[in-house]
Write an enzyme that holds these catalytic residues in place. Structure first.
Site, mmCIF file in Angstrom:
data_model
loop_
_atom_site.group_PDB
_atom_site.id
_atom_site.type_symbol
_atom_site.label_atom_id
_atom_site.label_comp_id
_atom_site.label_asym_id
_atom_site.label_seq_id
_atom_site.Cartn_x
_atom_site.Cartn_y
_atom_site.Cartn_z
ATOM 1 N N SER A 1 0.834 -1.200 0.000
ATOM 2 C CA SER A 1 0.000 0.000 0.000
ATOM 3 C C SER A 1 0.867 1.247 0.000
ATOM 4 C CB SER A 1 -0.889 0.015 1.238
ATOM 5 O OG SER A 1 -0.101 0.291 2.372
ATOM 6 N N LYS A 2 0.216 2.360 -0.226
ATOM 7 C CA LYS A 2 0.919 3.641 -0.219
ATOM 8 C C LYS A 2 1.569 3.868 1.140
ATOM 9 C CE LYS A 2 -0.280 8.524 -0.316
ATOM 10 N NZ LYS A 2 1.064 8.949 0.054
ATOM 11 N N ARG A 3 0.873 3.411 2.178
ATOM 12 C CA ARG A 3 1.420 3.604 3.525
ATOM 13 C C ARG A 3 2.762 2.887 3.726
ATOM 14 N NH1 ARG A 3 -2.662 1.615 6.946
ATOM 15 N NH2 ARG A 3 -4.126 2.103 5.283
ATOM 16 N N GLY B 1 4.993 2.481 1.497
ATOM 17 C CA GLY B 1 5.977 3.329 0.848
ATOM 18 C C GLY B 1 6.361 4.499 1.748
ATOM 19 N N ASP B 2 5.341 5.140 2.338
ATOM 20 C CA ASP B 2 5.593 6.282 3.223
ATOM 21 C C ASP B 2 6.432 5.844 4.431
ATOM 22 O OD1 ASP B 2 4.084 7.763 1.524
ATOM 23 O OD2 ASP B 2 2.262 7.719 2.754
#
Ligand code: GLU
Length: 504
Positions: A261-263, A265-266
């Protein structure tokens, strides 16, 4: 003769393209090119609630950056257009009517409130053969009544009439035969009068048929929809031209636990989008592979191997090799861990492969940002010396700034370790030695300087470490005499003099 291969990438413009979507596009592209077929971009924007401005342009820009060129699409047209579903409204209505006439679909008037009430009163409520008889639809109402409601402007949906208790088989090129019983499916909404638009399922099938799509290659999240799609093909009488399906495995978090998920990556510091994206509503910026300094060929190679392999351990694969070697049969069924470090490794490898002249072209703007305008040939020479130390073009500055500017300060730790009492005197002698060298090539300098050190009985390491500190400002960089040869005799001597004067 078999039909020419036609595949489509069919994103919904609901935001930036996730890196998993990029992989889906890539596999479609590779498959199309291998079979000398067509790679088509279709924009599935029938859900106006989720439409995000700029997303379509973003998708095209991202795939163009990666070298995935479409043969047909919203941006270039083609014989099967239009390619944006919102521009195809009238087409879908005709096909809804065909299903209604055949009795394969029906009109339903149940309001959202009525459906909610039903869901509350009936555990596990599903709109299907077991319940449709109790609902307000064209199967339970007279034709007159239905017509009256429609004429009076009552909103309705068209639902697919699914016959219960039948095994539906999806032949998947990756997963084999997937069988499910039709009783688990609900009578999906195919069309809404409210906005005159079909839902994803109907538009998707009608377009795949009209665009003569031969293979549907898409993410595994669409596998549950596939039985419904098979039934729709059958309802239309299009079984003979039904495309082959291939549902790609998920991209997993780096630790393999769940979907990427994008999270993630963050949290772990890597992009999950191909290009930087600015959310038009919140203004929030998400990082992209391009802006983070990745080369498109590295991203392509990295993604190609997430879920597929060529059958041996070859890792470096150009686009042409990928096109030649790709096969859906070799795509794995299980999810692929997103190994971000491997992505960096690929970038490093591709940087090494790039001609120095090209890297110099990419480095020049970074130098300019630091106020440096250097000769192209010189930048090229420097890049050749340091590139093996970097994974990203932007790291070249860190590895090579001293080729362009003398150190403004000296690293304290290195000074403590490398600058001895006798150093200033020894470097003073070194200056004289260097002054006497006519041919300032790395090779010749090394011979002369090492000869001098040996004759004097000095410690080679001590001299060379201090020499480096004086020129670079710390203990890094390529071979010493490559540095001095590059910056030249005068500059070398100037830096030695400055160090002697300034280092205490
Ligand atoms: N519009 C769907 C998506 O956003 C397409 C799925 C498919 O390829 O059928 O992924």
């Amino acid at each position: 003769m078999s039909q020419p291969v036609r595949v489509r990438f069919a994103p919904s413009p609901t935001g930036p393209l996730h890196i998993g979507g990029v992989r889906t596009a890539l596999y479609n592209y590779l498959f199309a090119k291998q079979h000398k077929g067509a790679f088509i971009l279709r924009i599935e924007d029938t859900d106006s609630q989720r439409f995000v401005p700029g997303a379509e342009e973003y998708i095209i820009e991202a795939l163009t950056w990666l070298g995935l060129q479409f043969d047909e699409g919203t941006h270039i047209g083609g014989q099967y257009g239009p390619y944006r579903q919102s521009d195809r409204k009238d087409i879908y209505r005709q096909y809804v009517d065909i299903l209604l006439e055949k009795g394969a679909a029906y009109i339903a008037f149940d309001t959202p409130q009525e459906l909610d009430a039903k869901r509350e009163s009936t555990p596990n409520f599903q709109y299907d053969a077991s319940t449709r008889g109790d609902m307000r639809n064209s199967l339970t109402m007279s034709a007159d009544e239905v017509q009256k409601l429609i004429d009076g402007g009552t909103q309705y949906v068209v639902r697919f009439r699914i016959e219960p208790n039948e095994d539906v088989i999806v032949n998947d090129m990756i997963r084999g035969e997937v069988k499910i019983n039709s009783s688990v499916l609900d009578d999906k909404v195919l069309y809404k009068s409210q906005d005159n638009l079909p839902t994803y399922h109907l538009a998707n099938i009608v377009d795949d048929h009209l665009m003569e799509i031969t293979h549907v290659i898409r993410g595994e999240e669409w596998l549950p929809s596939a039985p419904l799609h098979v039934l729709l093909y059958r309802a239309f009488g299009w079984e003979d031209t039904m495309p082959s399906f291939a549902h790609l495995p998920l991209l997993l978090k780096p630790d393999g636990k769940g979907k990427l998920s994008k999270r993630d990556g963050d949290r772990l510091g890597f992009p999950v989008f191909p290009l930087e994206w600015k959310d038009p509503k919140t203004g929030e910026i998400s990082s992209g592979y391009r802006e983070s300094g990745y080369l498109p060929e590295a991203v392509v190679n990295f993604l190609a191997l997430l879920g597929w392999n060529p059958g041996n351990d070859q890792e470096m694969l150009s686009m042409d090799e990928l096109i030649r070697l790709f096969s859906l049969e070799r795509v794995s069924k299980s999810g692929a861990k997103f190994d971000y470090e491997k992505g960096k490794w690929f970038n490093h490898q591709y940087i090494q492969q790039k001609p120095d002249s090209e890297l110099a072209g990419l480095f020049a703007p970074i130098l300019k940002e630091h106020g440096i305008e250097a000769d192209k040939g010189y930048i090229e020479q420097v890049v050749g010396l340091v590139k093996e130390r970097v994974s990203f073009v932007k790291e070249l500055w860190d590895q090579a700034s001293f080729f362009f500017v003398a150190p403004a300060a000296y690293d304290e730790k290195t000074v403590k370790k490398r600058w001895k009492e006798e150093t200033p005197a020894q470097l003073g002698e070194l200056i004289d030695v260097l002054k006497g060298i006519g041919d300032f090539s790395a090779h010749h300098q090394e011979e002369v300087v090492k000869g001098w050190i040996e004759t004097k009985g000095y410690h080679l390491g001590n001299i060379m470490n201090a020499f480096r500190l004086a020129l670079v400002g710390e203990s890094k960089g390529p071979h010493m005499f490559d540095i001095t040869a590059a910056i030249g005799k005068e500059e070398t001597i100037r830096r030695l003099e400055a160090a002697i004067k300034n280092i205490k």
